[in-house]
Design a protein around this motif. Sequence first.
Motif, PDB file in Angstrom:
ATOM      1  N   LEU A 163       2.218 -12.333  -3.967  1.00  0.00           N
ATOM      2  CA  LEU A 163       1.810 -13.719  -4.208  1.00  0.00           C
ATOM      3  C   LEU A 163       0.757 -14.163  -3.196  1.00  0.00           C
ATOM      4  N   SER A 164       0.938 -13.785  -1.937  1.00  0.00           N
ATOM      5  CA  SER A 164      -0.032 -14.154  -0.905  1.00  0.00           C
ATOM      6  C   SER A 164      -1.373 -13.469  -1.097  1.00  0.00           C
ATOM      7  N   LEU A 165      -1.364 -12.337  -1.782  1.00  0.00           N
ATOM      8  CA  LEU A 165      -2.588 -11.557  -1.970  1.00  0.00           C
ATOM      9  C   LEU A 165      -3.428 -12.024  -3.162  1.00  0.00           C
ATOM     10  N   ARG A 166      -2.898 -12.889  -3.996  1.00  0.00           N
ATOM     11  CA  ARG A 166      -3.598 -13.282  -5.225  1.00  0.00           C
ATOM     12  C   ARG A 166      -5.010 -13.814  -4.998  1.00  0.00           C
ATOM     13  N   PRO A 167      -5.257 -14.612  -3.956  1.00  0.00           N
ATOM     14  CA  PRO A 167      -6.637 -15.107  -3.787  1.00  0.00           C
ATOM     15  C   PRO A 167      -7.645 -14.004  -3.466  1.00  0.00           C
ATOM     16  N   PHE A 168      -7.169 -12.831  -3.032  1.00  0.00           N
ATOM     17  CA  PHE A 168      -8.070 -11.785  -2.562  1.00  0.00           C
ATOM     18  C   PHE A 168      -8.176 -10.599  -3.523  1.00  0.00           C
ATOM     19  N   LEU A 169      -7.138 -10.353  -4.309  1.00  0.00           N
ATOM     20  CA  LEU A 169      -7.119  -9.211  -5.224  1.00  0.00           C
ATOM     21  C   LEU A 169      -6.750  -9.700  -6.619  1.00  0.00           C
ATOM     22  N   ARG A 170      -7.672  -9.596  -7.551  1.00  0.00           N
ATOM     23  CA  ARG A 170      -7.415 -10.092  -8.910  1.00  0.00           C
ATOM     24  C   ARG A 170      -6.624  -9.089  -9.742  1.00  0.00           C
ATOM     25  N   ASP A 171      -6.805  -7.804  -9.443  1.00  0.00           N
ATOM     26  CA  ASP A 171      -6.119  -6.771 -10.213  1.00  0.00           C
ATOM     27  C   ASP A 171      -4.670  -6.649  -9.762  1.00  0.00           C
ATOM     28  N   ARG A 172      -3.741  -6.797 -10.715  1.00  0.00           N
ATOM     29  CA  ARG A 172      -2.326  -6.819 -10.360  1.00  0.00           C
ATOM     30  C   ARG A 172      -1.850  -5.496  -9.771  1.00  0.00           C
ATOM     31  N   SER A 173      -2.291  -4.394 -10.315  1.00  0.00           N
ATOM     32  CA  SER A 173      -1.843  -3.106  -9.786  1.00  0.00           C
ATOM     33  C   SER A 173      -2.357  -2.887  -8.362  1.00  0.00           C
ATOM     34  N   ALA A 174      -3.579  -3.355  -8.098  1.00  0.00           N
ATOM     35  CA  ALA A 174      -4.117  -3.255  -6.746  1.00  0.00           C
ATOM     36  C   ALA A 174      -3.337  -4.143  -5.783  1.00  0.00           C
ATOM     37  N   ARG A 175      -2.971  -5.342  -6.254  1.00  0.00           N
ATOM     38  CA  ARG A 175      -2.164  -6.236  -5.411  1.00  0.00           C
ATOM     39  C   ARG A 175      -0.828  -5.599  -5.074  1.00  0.00           C
ATOM     40  N   ARG A 176      -0.197  -5.007  -6.093  1.00  0.00           N
ATOM     41  CA  ARG A 176       1.115  -4.410  -5.860  1.00  0.00           C
ATOM     42  C   ARG A 176       1.026  -3.280  -4.846  1.00  0.00           C
ATOM     43  N   ALA A 177       0.008  -2.454  -5.007  1.00  0.00           N
ATOM     44  CA  ALA A 177      -0.171  -1.343  -4.074  1.00  0.00           C
ATOM     45  C   ALA A 177      -0.420  -1.847  -2.657  1.00  0.00           C
ATOM     46  N   GLU A 178      -1.233  -2.896  -2.540  1.00  0.00           N
ATOM     47  CA  GLU A 178      -1.510  -3.452  -1.222  1.00  0.00           C
ATOM     48  C   GLU A 178      -0.259  -4.093  -0.620  1.00  0.00           C
ATOM     49  N   ALA A 179       0.539  -4.767  -1.431  1.00  0.00           N
ATOM     50  CA  ALA A 179       1.793  -5.351  -0.936  1.00  0.00           C
ATOM     51  C   ALA A 179       2.696  -4.263  -0.371  1.00  0.00           C
ATOM     52  N   HIS A 180       2.817  -3.146  -1.091  1.00  0.00           N
ATOM     53  CA  HIS A 180       3.636  -2.036  -0.600  1.00  0.00           C
ATOM     54  C   HIS A 180       3.055  -1.461   0.691  1.00  0.00           C
ATOM     55  N   ARG A 181       1.741  -1.368   0.774  1.00  0.00           N
ATOM     56  CA  ARG A 181       1.125  -0.828   1.985  1.00  0.00           C
ATOM     57  C   ARG A 181       1.410  -1.716   3.195  1.00  0.00           C
ATOM     58  N   LEU A 182       1.274  -3.027   3.014  1.00  0.00           N
ATOM     59  CA  LEU A 182       1.516  -3.946   4.114  1.00  0.00           C
ATOM     60  C   LEU A 182       2.974  -3.928   4.558  1.00  0.00           C
ATOM     61  N   LEU A 183       3.889  -3.840   3.609  1.00  0.00           N
ATOM     62  CA  LEU A 183       5.304  -3.758   3.959  1.00  0.00           C
ATOM     63  C   LEU A 183       5.603  -2.451   4.679  1.00  0.00           C
ATOM     64  N   GLU A 184       4.983  -1.371   4.233  1.00  0.00           N
ATOM     65  CA  GLU A 184       5.177  -0.078   4.893  1.00  0.00           C
ATOM     66  C   GLU A 184       4.709  -0.142   6.340  1.00  0.00           C
ATOM     67  N   GLU A 185       3.608  -0.829   6.595  1.00  0.00           N
ATOM     68  CA  GLU A 185       3.097  -0.983   7.955  1.00  0.00           C
ATOM     69  C   GLU A 185       4.102  -1.657   8.867  1.00  0.00           C
ATOM     70  N   ARG A 186       4.920  -2.548   8.304  1.00  0.00           N
ATOM     71  CA  ARG A 186       5.927  -3.265   9.093  1.00  0.00           C
ATOM     72  C   ARG A 186       7.265  -2.537   9.098  1.00  0.00           C
ATOM     73  N   GLY A 187       7.292  -1.319   8.559  1.00  0.00           N
ATOM     74  CA  GLY A 187       8.549  -0.578   8.504  1.00  0.00           C
ATOM     75  C   GLY A 187       9.484  -1.083   7.437  1.00  0.00           C
ATOM     76  N   LEU A 188       8.932  -1.723   6.403  1.00  0.00           N
ATOM     77  CA  LEU A 188       9.743  -2.355   5.365  1.00  0.00           C
ATOM     78  C   LEU A 188       9.534  -1.726   3.994  1.00  0.00           C
ATOM     79  N   GLY A 189       8.872  -0.582   3.950  1.00  0.00           N
ATOM     80  CA  GLY A 189       8.593   0.040   2.672  1.00  0.00           C
ATOM     81  C   GLY A 189       9.839   0.354   1.869  1.00  0.00           C
ATOM     82  N   HIS A 190      10.929   0.686   2.566  1.00  0.00           N
ATOM     83  CA  HIS A 190      12.164   1.079   1.883  1.00  0.00           C
ATOM     84  C   HIS A 190      12.883  -0.109   1.241  1.00  0.00           C
TER      85      HIS A 190
END
Length: 233
Positions: free
Chosen positions: A105-132
Amino acid sequence: MIQLAGAGVTVALPASGEQRTRVLLHPTTLDLGERRVAVIGANGSGKSTLLRLLNGLVLPTTGQVVVDGLDTDHDGREVRRRVGFVFTDPLSQLVLATPADDVELSLRPFLRDRSARRAEAHRLLEERGLGHVAEQSVYDLSGGERQLVALTSVLAARPRIVVADEPTTLLDLRNRDLVRAALAGLEQQVVLATHDLDLAAEADRVLVVDSGRVVADGTPSEAIPAYLRVVRP
């Protein structure tokens, strides 16, 4: 740069007959340019009111608050783009079912493509040790995991400044240390309210708030003893 120019907050109290008011924060003038600023004080002292002024969650009833030249009253939407706010209780700001949903949801202003947003959300969570936990219910997460998800969601919106209101208060020791480490590693300016004096000691500048006034302002070695004198007279 965050600037308060005589900024104060007074609210009306419900009462029969003559109207009554309460001062939450007396007129306050500050220039906050340090990379890490801690705000300490007793419960009800005015810390949260001061922090909420910084991104327009609360508007001053006297004076003004300016962030990078933008007035929080007149330019509130743009100020909130620049200033991300992390609440004490992460469930008050995690509005969707899973961490991935919330970060996306926070990424919507920056990424219009939903699949790209989802991938980026997972990447950011993984960076914080939250991927699991990316696709788990937020209600199944620990307090520390929720707070880190909330922080990740705020950071996904690319703020220049992060304001955090007692972000470690509800956490156990392990999760408190995880959140402290995450905040310490941020490139953004961080302004936080805390009861954790060890966390306050890591700041560049510490403000002490008491009865709606900033009663001390300085380095941790100057301000923390002043706070202790207030609470242990």
